[in-house]
Design a protein around this motif. Structure first.
Motif, PDB file in Angstrom:
ATOM      1  N   PRO A 186     -48.169  35.379 -30.255  1.00  0.00           N
ATOM      2  CA  PRO A 186     -48.735  34.879 -28.996  1.00  0.00           C
ATOM      3  C   PRO A 186     -47.695  34.047 -28.234  1.00  0.00           C
ATOM      4  O   PRO A 186     -47.001  33.215 -28.823  1.00  0.00           O
ATOM      5  N   ARG A 187     -47.603  34.275 -26.950  1.00  0.00           N
ATOM      6  CA  ARG A 187     -46.662  33.505 -26.128  1.00  0.00           C
ATOM      7  C   ARG A 187     -47.355  32.226 -25.648  1.00  0.00           C
ATOM      8  O   ARG A 187     -47.710  32.087 -24.469  1.00  0.00           O
ATOM      9  N   ILE A 188     -47.537  31.313 -26.567  1.00  0.00           N
ATOM     10  CA  ILE A 188     -48.307  30.096 -26.285  1.00  0.00           C
ATOM     11  C   ILE A 188     -47.588  28.835 -26.742  1.00  0.00           C
ATOM     12  O   ILE A 188     -48.156  27.748 -26.706  1.00  0.00           O
TER      13      ILE A 188
ATOM     14  N   ALA B 106     -44.422  15.036 -26.980  1.00  0.00           N
ATOM     15  CA  ALA B 106     -44.138  15.788 -25.764  1.00  0.00           C
ATOM     16  C   ALA B 106     -44.654  17.219 -25.870  1.00  0.00           C
ATOM     17  O   ALA B 106     -45.221  17.769 -24.913  1.00  0.00           O
ATOM     18  N   ALA B 107     -44.468  17.826 -27.029  1.00  0.00           N
ATOM     19  CA  ALA B 107     -44.937  19.208 -27.224  1.00  0.00           C
ATOM     20  C   ALA B 107     -46.449  19.296 -27.104  1.00  0.00           C
ATOM     21  O   ALA B 107     -46.981  20.193 -26.433  1.00  0.00           O
ATOM     22  N   VAL B 108     -47.146  18.367 -27.742  1.00  0.00           N
ATOM     23  CA  VAL B 108     -48.611  18.387 -27.692  1.00  0.00           C
ATOM     24  C   VAL B 108     -49.113  18.111 -26.279  1.00  0.00           C
ATOM     25  O   VAL B 108     -50.025  18.780 -25.782  1.00  0.00           O
TER      26      VAL B 108
ATOM     27  N   GLY C  31     -52.641  21.487 -26.330  1.00  0.00           N
ATOM     28  CA  GLY C  31     -53.209  22.068 -27.546  1.00  0.00           C
ATOM     29  C   GLY C  31     -52.928  21.235 -28.772  1.00  0.00           C
ATOM     30  O   GLY C  31     -53.131  20.013 -28.773  1.00  0.00           O
ATOM     31  N   THR C  32     -52.424  21.876 -29.813  1.00  0.00           N
ATOM     32  CA  THR C  32     -52.248  21.217 -31.105  1.00  0.00           C
ATOM     33  C   THR C  32     -50.828  21.388 -31.634  1.00  0.00           C
ATOM     34  O   THR C  32     -50.123  22.335 -31.275  1.00  0.00           O
ATOM     35  N   LEU C  33     -50.435  20.482 -32.488  1.00  0.00           N
ATOM     36  CA  LEU C  33     -49.117  20.541 -33.104  1.00  0.00           C
ATOM     37  C   LEU C  33     -49.069  21.671 -34.118  1.00  0.00           C
ATOM     38  O   LEU C  33     -49.938  21.789 -34.985  1.00  0.00           O
ATOM     39  N   LEU C  34     -48.070  22.504 -34.022  1.00  0.00           N
ATOM     40  CA  LEU C  34     -47.886  23.613 -34.960  1.00  0.00           C
ATOM     41  C   LEU C  34     -46.841  23.273 -36.013  1.00  0.00           C
ATOM     42  O   LEU C  34     -47.079  23.439 -37.207  1.00  0.00           O
ATOM     43  N   LEU C  35     -45.684  22.821 -35.577  1.00  0.00           N
ATOM     44  CA  LEU C  35     -44.592  22.483 -36.488  1.00  0.00           C
ATOM     45  C   LEU C  35     -44.144  21.057 -36.210  1.00  0.00           C
ATOM     46  O   LEU C  35     -43.805  20.720 -35.072  1.00  0.00           O
ATOM     47  N   PRO C  36     -44.137  20.192 -37.224  1.00  0.00           N
ATOM     48  CA  PRO C  36     -43.791  18.787 -37.011  1.00  0.00           C
ATOM     49  C   PRO C  36     -42.294  18.594 -36.765  1.00  0.00           C
ATOM     50  O   PRO C  36     -41.506  19.545 -36.769  1.00  0.00           O
TER      51      PRO C  36
ATOM     52  N   VAL D   9     -48.881  24.497 -29.775  1.00  0.00           N
ATOM     53  CA  VAL D   9     -49.414  25.732 -29.191  1.00  0.00           C
ATOM     54  C   VAL D   9     -50.543  25.418 -28.224  1.00  0.00           C
ATOM     55  O   VAL D   9     -51.359  24.528 -28.456  1.00  0.00           O
ATOM     56  N   ARG D  10     -50.572  26.156 -27.155  1.00  0.00           N
ATOM     57  CA  ARG D  10     -51.657  26.062 -26.193  1.00  0.00           C
ATOM     58  C   ARG D  10     -52.925  26.681 -26.785  1.00  0.00           C
ATOM     59  O   ARG D  10     -52.846  27.497 -27.711  1.00  0.00           O
ATOM     60  N   PRO D  11     -54.086  26.345 -26.246  1.00  0.00           N
ATOM     61  CA  PRO D  11     -55.313  27.016 -26.693  1.00  0.00           C
ATOM     62  C   PRO D  11     -55.175  28.528 -26.512  1.00  0.00           C
ATOM     63  O   PRO D  11     -54.610  28.997 -25.523  1.00  0.00           O
ATOM     64  N   PHE D  12     -55.702  29.284 -27.462  1.00  0.00           N
ATOM     65  CA  PHE D  12     -55.533  30.744 -27.472  1.00  0.00           C
ATOM     66  C   PHE D  12     -56.840  31.384 -27.906  1.00  0.00           C
ATOM     67  O   PHE D  12     -57.433  30.971 -28.906  1.00  0.00           O
ATOM     68  N   ALA D  13     -57.291  32.367 -27.150  1.00  0.00           N
ATOM     69  CA  ALA D  13     -58.574  33.010 -27.441  1.00  0.00           C
ATOM     70  C   ALA D  13     -58.432  34.530 -27.392  1.00  0.00           C
ATOM     71  O   ALA D  13     -58.787  35.166 -26.398  1.00  0.00           O
TER      72      ALA D  13
END
Length: 335
Positions: free
Chosen positions: A200-202, A296-298, A303-308, A321-325
């Motif tokens: 996903p490009r998010i 800054a990423a969040v 959205g939510t943190l993916l990689l710390p 990552v941004r919200p993804f549906a």
């Protein structure tokens, strides 16, 4: 979709102009205004999302042959005869959108018959690459598409894995894997294993760096970040940092080279981001906030943190990552 139409006769030009009302794009006629077949094809193959030839299929095939590279990068190519009887997708069938979406749309605009030869489409089966495109996903290993499609054509069930809930009912022949390791294709930002991975490009990349860090240093650190975390870089679409870095030439060049829009936030804005983040007294003392890259990423992603936080040679990265549906109901008649 940015289309480019090329006709060869007055009749073909009239049809191209009609089609451009449905699928907008530039319209040219070979031989007029200095337009040549070779020149037009080279230019549009690099610039357009889709090339539409109104004329003979053989002409189109010979024109595009020198430019074909990969189904992942080639534009869509469709041919219509100048009488508007048939619409034939030639290239980049699913990833480029030529078949069936564009070909069918053009056919409907002039009451033509879409000539669809892609095996999954011809058999009415799920096309994983077409679905990925509709979900704004990149296909990480395009050669693996054939394993998913081949299994479906053989009447087998293909299994998928996704950390995101997918709305709707899976298409015929598709079922969720009991374990991610048993998936034939998977939605993920961090591909591992032998499945076909859809990215996903998010993603948003949070960046922290010392003053004067060069673009080359950032690039090397980013390569290490992706290698050590399995992050697929194609999933990153933007970057973010603290406003103290907004005039850093290296950071701006690094983001520009990737085509990322970069956002900058004040220390107060970053401190206000809710959540639990890696804290550094040193960073707090220098910037006024305990963590730059994660916050800054969040904030930029919403959205939510993916990689710390990941540190490498004076650079810190984090990914959110941004919200993804995702949705199985990706076709117009299923929406």
């Amino acid at each position: 979709m940015n289309c480019a139409y090329l006709a060869f006769t007055a009749k073909g030009l009239a049809l191209a102009q009609q089609l451009a009302q449905t699928c907008p794009g530039s319209v040219s006629r070979c031989g007029l205004g200095g337009v040549t077949l070779a020149g037009w094809t080279a230019q549009q193959f690099a610039a357009a999302d889709a090339l539409v030839f109104v004329g003979a299929a053989g002409i189109a095939v010979r024109a595009i042959a020198p430019h074909c590279q990969s189904k992942a990068t080639d534009p869509a190519v469709v041919v219509l005869d100048e009488c508007g009887r048939f619409a034939v997708p030639l290239l980049s069938g699913h990833l480029g959108g030529a078949s069936p979406a564009l070909a069918c749309g053009l056919a409907a605009a002039c009451d033509a018959v879409p000539v669809i030869t892609t095996a999954t489409d011809a058999n009415g089966l799920f096309a994983v690459d077409e679905w990925a495109k509709k979900q704004n996903c990149a296909v990480w290993e395009t050669p693996r598409i054939k394993f998913v499609s081949g299994a479906l054509l053989a009447g087998k069930t293909v299994r998928y894995a996704s950390p995101w809930a997918i709305a709707g009912t899976p298409p015929a022949g598709v079922a969720e894997a009991e374990e991610p390791s048993g998936a034939d294709f998977a939605l993920t930002m961090t591909p591992q294993g032998n499945a076909l991975h859809l990215i996903p490009r998010i993603g948003v990349l949070g960046v922290g760096c010392k003053r004067g860090t060069t673009a080359a240093q950032l690039e090397a650190a980013f390569a290490a970040f992706c290698a050590d975390t399995n992050l697929a870089p194609v999933g990153i679409t933007a970057a973010a940092s603290i406003d103290l870095k907004q005039n850093e030439p290296g950071l701006l060049e690094f983001c520009r080279s990737h085509g990322w829009l970069v956002s900058f936030y004040s220390a107060a804005q970053l401190r206000a981001v809710p959540g639990t983040f890696s804290a550094s007294r040193f960073v707090q003392g220098v910037t006024g906030v305990d963590n730059v890259c994660e916050r800054a990423a969040v904030l930029a992603s919403g959205g939510t943190l993916l990689l710390p936080k990941y540190a490498h040679t004076g650079v810190t990265f984090a990914a959110a990552v941004r919200p993804f549906a995702p949705d199985w109901r990706w076709k117009t008649d299923e929406a």
